[in-house]
Scaffold this motif. Structure first.
Motif, mmCIF file in Angstrom:
data_model
loop_
_atom_site.group_PDB
_atom_site.id
_atom_site.type_symbol
_atom_site.label_atom_id
_atom_site.label_comp_id
_atom_site.label_asym_id
_atom_site.label_seq_id
_atom_site.Cartn_x
_atom_site.Cartn_y
_atom_site.Cartn_z
ATOM 1 N N GLN A 237 33.775 47.706 40.458
ATOM 2 C CA GLN A 237 33.855 48.001 39.023
ATOM 3 C C GLN A 237 33.129 46.964 38.168
ATOM 4 O O GLN A 237 32.467 47.310 37.184
ATOM 5 N N THR A 238 33.241 45.696 38.571
ATOM 6 C CA THR A 238 32.591 44.644 37.797
ATOM 7 C C THR A 238 31.075 44.805 37.847
ATOM 8 O O THR A 238 30.385 44.649 36.833
ATOM 9 N N ALA A 239 30.564 45.161 39.015
ATOM 10 C CA ALA A 239 29.121 45.381 39.160
ATOM 11 C C ALA A 239 28.680 46.552 38.288
ATOM 12 O O ALA A 239 27.629 46.511 37.631
ATOM 13 N N LEU A 240 29.499 47.584 38.255
ATOM 14 C CA LEU A 240 29.195 48.764 37.436
ATOM 15 C C LEU A 240 29.113 48.384 35.956
ATOM 16 O O LEU A 240 28.188 48.774 35.240
ATOM 17 N N VAL B 59 39.702 46.831 27.397
ATOM 18 C CA VAL B 59 39.783 48.156 28.048
ATOM 19 C C VAL B 59 38.425 48.589 28.587
ATOM 20 O O VAL B 59 38.363 49.236 29.638
ATOM 21 N N ILE B 60 37.332 48.215 27.896
ATOM 22 C CA ILE B 60 36.011 48.505 28.476
ATOM 23 C C ILE B 60 35.898 47.776 29.807
ATOM 24 O O ILE B 60 35.346 48.284 30.778
ATOM 25 N N GLY B 61 36.464 46.574 29.868
ATOM 26 C CA GLY B 61 36.424 45.785 31.098
ATOM 27 C C GLY B 61 37.341 46.305 32.188
ATOM 28 O O GLY B 61 37.406 45.738 33.272
ATOM 29 N N GLY B 62 38.094 47.367 31.919
ATOM 30 C CA GLY B 62 38.885 47.993 32.965
ATOM 31 C C GLY B 62 40.374 47.681 32.922
ATOM 32 O O GLY B 62 41.124 48.100 33.800
ATOM 33 N N THR B 63 40.812 46.948 31.918
ATOM 34 C CA THR B 63 42.249 46.674 31.798
ATOM 35 C C THR B 63 42.964 47.950 31.365
ATOM 36 O O THR B 63 42.543 48.605 30.425
ATOM 37 N N LEU C 115 45.860 50.083 29.694
ATOM 38 C CA LEU C 115 46.876 49.921 28.646
ATOM 39 C C LEU C 115 48.274 50.215 29.178
ATOM 40 O O LEU C 115 49.267 49.950 28.515
ATOM 41 N N LEU C 116 48.362 50.767 30.385
ATOM 42 C CA LEU C 116 49.670 51.040 30.985
ATOM 43 C C LEU C 116 50.244 49.807 31.687
ATOM 44 O O LEU C 116 51.386 49.813 32.134
ATOM 45 N N GLY C 117 49.429 48.732 31.786
ATOM 46 C CA GLY C 117 49.923 47.498 32.395
ATOM 47 C C GLY C 117 49.656 47.411 33.890
ATOM 48 O O GLY C 117 49.431 48.415 34.557
ATOM 49 N N GLY C 118 49.637 46.185 34.385
ATOM 50 C CA GLY C 118 49.510 45.953 35.816
ATOM 51 C C GLY C 118 48.097 45.951 36.377
ATOM 52 O O GLY C 118 47.902 45.625 37.536
ATOM 53 N N VAL C 119 47.123 46.339 35.555
ATOM 54 C CA VAL C 119 45.742 46.463 36.042
ATOM 55 C C VAL C 119 44.781 45.776 35.082
ATOM 56 O O VAL C 119 44.852 45.997 33.870
ATOM 57 N N GLY C 120 43.866 44.967 35.638
ATOM 58 C CA GLY C 120 42.830 44.362 34.814
ATOM 59 C C GLY C 120 42.234 43.152 35.497
ATOM 60 O O GLY C 120 42.900 42.504 36.300
ATOM 61 N N ARG C 121 40.934 42.883 35.216
ATOM 62 C CA ARG C 121 40.292 41.687 35.756
ATOM 63 C C ARG C 121 39.622 40.988 34.586
ATOM 64 O O ARG C 121 38.989 41.628 33.760
ATOM 65 N N LEU C 122 39.739 39.664 34.565
ATOM 66 C CA LEU C 122 39.164 38.946 33.435
ATOM 67 C C LEU C 122 37.636 39.029 33.442
ATOM 68 O O LEU C 122 37.008 39.052 32.381
ATOM 69 N N ALA C 123 37.033 39.113 34.634
ATOM 70 C CA ALA C 123 35.573 39.241 34.684
ATOM 71 C C ALA C 123 35.143 40.489 33.924
ATOM 72 O O ALA C 123 34.138 40.489 33.210
ATOM 73 N N GLY C 124 35.899 41.550 34.075
ATOM 74 C CA GLY C 124 35.595 42.785 33.358
ATOM 75 C C GLY C 124 35.684 42.587 31.847
ATOM 76 O O GLY C 124 34.828 43.047 31.089
ATOM 77 N N VAL D 23 38.983 54.237 27.578
ATOM 78 C CA VAL D 23 40.314 54.678 28.017
ATOM 79 C C VAL D 23 40.212 56.063 28.659
ATOM 80 O O VAL D 23 40.850 56.337 29.680
ATOM 81 N N GLY D 24 39.381 56.912 28.072
ATOM 82 C CA GLY D 24 39.172 58.239 28.658
ATOM 83 C C GLY D 24 38.634 58.142 30.075
ATOM 84 O O GLY D 24 39.109 58.819 30.983
ATOM 85 N N ALA D 25 37.658 57.256 30.277
ATOM 86 C CA ALA D 25 37.067 57.094 31.610
ATOM 87 C C ALA D 25 38.109 56.580 32.593
ATOM 88 O O ALA D 25 38.173 57.018 33.746
ATOM 89 N N GLN D 26 38.976 55.666 32.133
ATOM 90 C CA GLN D 26 40.046 55.167 33.020
ATOM 91 C C GLN D 26 40.960 56.307 33.454
ATOM 92 O O GLN D 26 41.301 56.427 34.620
ATOM 93 N N GLY D 27 41.313 57.142 32.478
ATOM 94 C CA GLY D 27 42.192 58.269 32.782
ATOM 95 C C GLY D 27 41.563 59.193 33.806
ATOM 96 O O GLY D 27 42.204 59.588 34.777
#
Ligand SMILES: Nc1ncnc2c1ncn2[C@@H]1O[C@H](COP(=O)(O)OP(=O)(O)O)[C@@H](O)[C@H]1O
Ligand SMILES: [Mg+2]
Lengths: 317, 255
Positions: free
Chosen positions: A3-6, A252-256, A258-267, A304-308
């Motif tokens: 995901q980070t590469a993307l 959220v663009i970085g992939g965090t 909003l439901l919690g538990g998921v995210g990377r600071l690099a993103g 957020v749409g893309a995450q969903g």
């Protein structure tokens, strides 16, 4: 693909598109300017990432930036007027900005843990209160009269685009990344965001952890306030208005999630580059500045749409 | 079997607002004893579990661990003293890996300064989590996998494995065989017997009465927040147990 590469590819694509439309975009002057915009955004977005990963949200980051900017500007003006050196005034400014941000964060902690408000409402309240307080303190006019030479100090670039504040911000963000991904503190942050009851059952003191997270979020926003002061040479109540939107967008663009538990600071770091790059790019290709918030809001919706969608495709597998 | 209780609850009452969930409930479990706790849905079993594990503070009553009166301010206190609980509804942190869940709240840190700063010894935990789960004898998924990628049964197995491998004195299992297939459920019963053999006091809550009759030494029946029977398992038949739970057969308050 990772995901980070993307995300990095998205960033590169963005640079290419803006450069094709207006080649001026691809210059160290523009990049230096984007970096300066990125500094406070990435600090608040880092704060936001911690909070969102823990299952909350912090709407007060922008207002905390504004309040700490003006309070530290007032403190620095006092000290400068009393004849102290620019260095001691700037040191005081950093301390005061950090302390004010921390205080905002602690109020959030109290509202969430003691008054039992959900984070959205708790931080909405402190957002309003902090903005109001900075208007009361300044009457709405920027507070200048701080240490002489602070702008020269903070805008002197090395290697064409790196300033001392940017280097400091980078160190802070790297440290926060290690803290979030490699330590027990970070592990508990994910656990609480993932399943608060399981975290509690495992013996984690959820309340005390949430205090730390919101305090840290406030502290980082306070430091962002000092960053903006150094860049502009004055503290202004309005300097943080709407910035929470950019911070949330970067996370959220970085992939965090909003439901919690998921995210990377690099993103988040790349997300902050995408936000600030897009805003600069739009101005350079001639889009009116008033469109900025519309664009950020649209980016949040898309991310957020893309995450969903990607969650759904995972579930379908 | 007559052993001194390792864990005992005396006259516990607990309300949720105006709902009376537990009323003057007493029970005890001995070291090396398996106690079955049964009752209809809403009888108060899970509430009692949460009082025993420190999630809820009771309005009245006492908890005694090895004869010493204890007051849990949080689950942390109970865990520290060796009371381990598998909750019916808590489960795991789904976004974390298997080993992160096994070590949740008990993370191993690196030696030296990095450890003081809280840096995790992740590889060490991955290996030890795998070994720990394997020793419990429950089919284990790889340590590094995220719990989101596990089936319901696998998740339950990890949760049980975690509780069993950390328990030092008391092991409380609230409906552990839910979501499990027949083979996995049999593995859980084996793990319960192993815990008993190690000298733990085990409290098993289950709706699968044949399991309860098979693996427990004594059975406590709850109805509407009260204990209505407490007797050795040998005194129950499948039929009388069902009748006691439903209230057709009353007042067996253990001899
Ligand atoms: N968090 C809660 N808030 C309010 N009432 C609850 C809560 N948890 C359980 N109850 C009520 O307490 C009673 C006992 O529930 P519970 O302990 O879950 O029973 P069991 O585990 O035996 O099915 C029920 O009437 C239930 O509705
Ligand atoms: Mg229950």
């Amino acid at each position: 693909m990772d995901q980070t590469a993307l995300l990095f590819l998205v960033l590169v694509a963005m640079v290419v598109v803006f450069t094709v439309i207006n080649p001026i975009f691809f210059s160290s002057a523009v990049f230096a300017n984007i970096l300066q915009d990125w500094g406070p955004i990435v600090l608040m977005a880092t704060a936001q990432t911690l909070v969102i990963v823990s299952g909350g949200i912090d709407l007060s980051v922008g207002a905390a930036l504004g309040l700490s900017g003006v309070v530290s500007a007032l403190a620095m003006r006092e000290l400068t007027a009393s004849g102290q050196s620019a260095w001691s005034a700037m040191l005081l400014g950093v301390l005061v900005a950090g302390a004010v941000g921390l205080a905002v964060g602690l109020v959030n902690g109290v509202l969430i843990n003691r008054v039992k408000l959900v984070p959205f409402i708790a931080t909405l309240c402190t957002m309003g209160a902090a903005l109001g307080l900075s208007l009361v303190l300044t009457g709405g006019t920027p507070v200048a009269g701080g240490p002489a030479g602070s702008i020269q100090f903070s805008s002197k670039t090395y290697l064409g685009m790196f300033t001392v504040p940017i280097i400091v911000v980078t160190v802070i963000v790297v440290a926060a990344g290690l803290y979030l991904h490699k330590t027990r503190f970070g592990r508990w942050t994910y656990a609480i965001g993932s399943n608060q009851f399981a975290a509690r059952g495992a013996g984690i003191n959820v309340e005390s952890h949430l205090y730390k997270i919101y305090a840290l979020s406030g502290l980082l926003s306070g430091l962002a306030g000092m960053f903006v002061y150094l860049r502009l040479g004055s503290g202004s109540a309005s300097s943080g208005v709407g910035q929470e939107l950019s911070a949330i967008a970067a996370a959220v663009i970085g992939g965090t999630s909003l439901l919690g538990g998921v995210g990377r600071l690099a993103g988040t770091v790349i997300g902050a580059f995408i936000i600030t790059g897009v805003l600069s790019g739009l101005i350079i290709i001639g889009v009116q500045a008033n469109w900025q918030r519309v664009v950020i809001a649209a980016l949040i919706a898309v991310a957020v749409g893309a995450q969903g969608l990607s969650n759904e495709s995972l579930r379908a597998k | 079997m007559t052993t001194a209780p390792i864990y005992e609850a005396r006259n516990i009452s607990k309300n949720y607002g105006s709902v009376v969930a537990l009323q003057d409930v007493s029970l005890h479990v001995g070291a090396g004893e398996v106690l079955g706790l049964v009752g209809d849905n809403g009888a108060g079993k899970s509430t009692l579990v949460k009082v025993l594990s420190g999630v809820h503070a009771p309005e009245a009553g006492q908890l005694l661990l090895e004869g010493v009166v204890r007051q849990w301010d949080s689950p942390h206190d109970a865990l520290e003293l060796g009371v381990e609980t598998l909750y019916q509804d808590a489960g795991l942190a789904p976004h974390l890996s298997v080993s992160a869940n096994v070590f949740l709240g008990r993370e191993v840190v690196k030696p030296g300064l990095l450890g003081k700063l809280g840096f995790l010894a992740q590889k060490d935990m991955d290996t030890r989590a795998h070994e720990g789960l394997e020793r419990v004898g429950i089919a284990v998924p790889a340590s590094k996998r995220s719990v989101t990628q596990l089936s319901g049964g696998q998740r339950q197995a990890v949760a049980i494995g975690r509780a069993v491998s950390w328990a030092r004195k008391v092991l409380i299992l609230d409906e552990p065989t839910n979501h499990l297939g027949a083979r996995q459920a049999a593995e859980v019963l084996v793990a319960i017997r192993a815990a008993k053999a190690k000298g733990l006091g085990v409290i098993l809550i289950s709706h699968t009465l044949p399991h309860v009759l098979e693996v427990t030494d004594r059975i406590v029946v709850m109805r509407l927040g009260k204990v209505v029977a407490d007797a050795p398992t040998s005194e129950f038949s499948a039929d009388s147990l069902v009748k006691t739970i439903t209230g057709v057969l009353d007042a067996r308050s253990g001899g």
